[in-house]
Design an enzyme around this catalytic site. Sequence first.
Site, mmCIF file in Angstrom:
data_model
loop_
_atom_site.group_PDB
_atom_site.id
_atom_site.type_symbol
_atom_site.label_atom_id
_atom_site.label_comp_id
_atom_site.label_asym_id
_atom_site.label_seq_id
_atom_site.Cartn_x
_atom_site.Cartn_y
_atom_site.Cartn_z
ATOM 1 C CG ASP A 1 2.460 -9.102 0.033
ATOM 2 O OD1 ASP A 1 2.652 -10.089 0.761
ATOM 3 O OD2 ASP A 1 1.345 -8.623 -0.197
ATOM 4 C CE LYS A 2 0.674 -16.306 -2.212
ATOM 5 N NZ LYS A 2 -0.712 -16.303 -2.739
ATOM 6 C CG ASP A 200 -1.526 -5.727 -0.550
ATOM 7 O OD1 ASP A 200 -0.656 -6.516 -0.131
ATOM 8 O OD2 ASP A 200 -2.734 -6.011 -0.587
#
Length: 304
Positions: A1-2, A200
């Site tokens: 994920d970014k 997250d």
Amino acid sequence: DKTGTLTAGRLKIEKTVLTGSLSETQALHIAQVLEAQSEHPIARAFNDLPLPQDLPDLAPQERANRVGHGVSANLTVNGERGLWALGKPEFVGETAGQRPSETDDPALQGTLIALGSRHGFQALFLLADQSKDSVPQTAAELRGLGLKLHILSGDRQAAVAALADSLHADAFCAEAAPEDKPAYVKTLQRQGGVVLMVGDGINDAPVLAAADVSAAVAGGADVTRAGADIVLLNDDMSVIPTAVRQARRTAAVIRQNLWWASVYNLIAVPLAAAGFVTPWLAALGMSLSSLLVLANALRLRKAV
């Protein structure tokens, strides 16, 4: 994920483009009202802004949140009641009935958030974020371990491409809906890949469940941490390569112990059955074999 994983997740509004009749304060106030119940990093970028205390009550009702796309609610703005939306331009365009040409500008490498009503787009917000300090070194170490790096993000193509290029990622998937991420992982698995996913947010829970191994970063959503195999206790991403190295060491030690136990039993059991080994000597040998396996496993306590 970014966002929130590779980046700090502390988004700031770098630029506001007004495309309607609202003032900047009005546009930000509407955005705050729409994002009031969200803990997403994008929501915090609006909710942390200090705005005047005497702004009118917009009386939000029928609030809706489309995960990975945006939020909407019926608001009273300038005396008129109507549906307002905040989020990805494509999502807001469903309410506004149009798509702003500014979203196609490749120079806008941040996260682009639109605000609109049935009267059209009212504002565009360009949000900027920075990668975590440990991320470039972490990416280099993972490549050194022979892993391929993929970035999955719901953010705009230009923003994800810029980060992927800076980290020398092997591939990236931008503008991905929450359901697109598990599909991407399953495609890698069908190609023979073993996937470690790090995320997250609530949006990442399905893809973490789909991955072979999952890790949730510190400060992530509760549901994400609860479902992950690994939970990072801080924002130091360098523990990911450490975990990979430790996992490989553990697998090697397990194989060594299995080989030793197999060879020992193949030799000792036939000898004992044939009467060449007395009971006390067999018991001693079995104990020493167990101690040898235990001592080999204790080597894993040494830092990687």
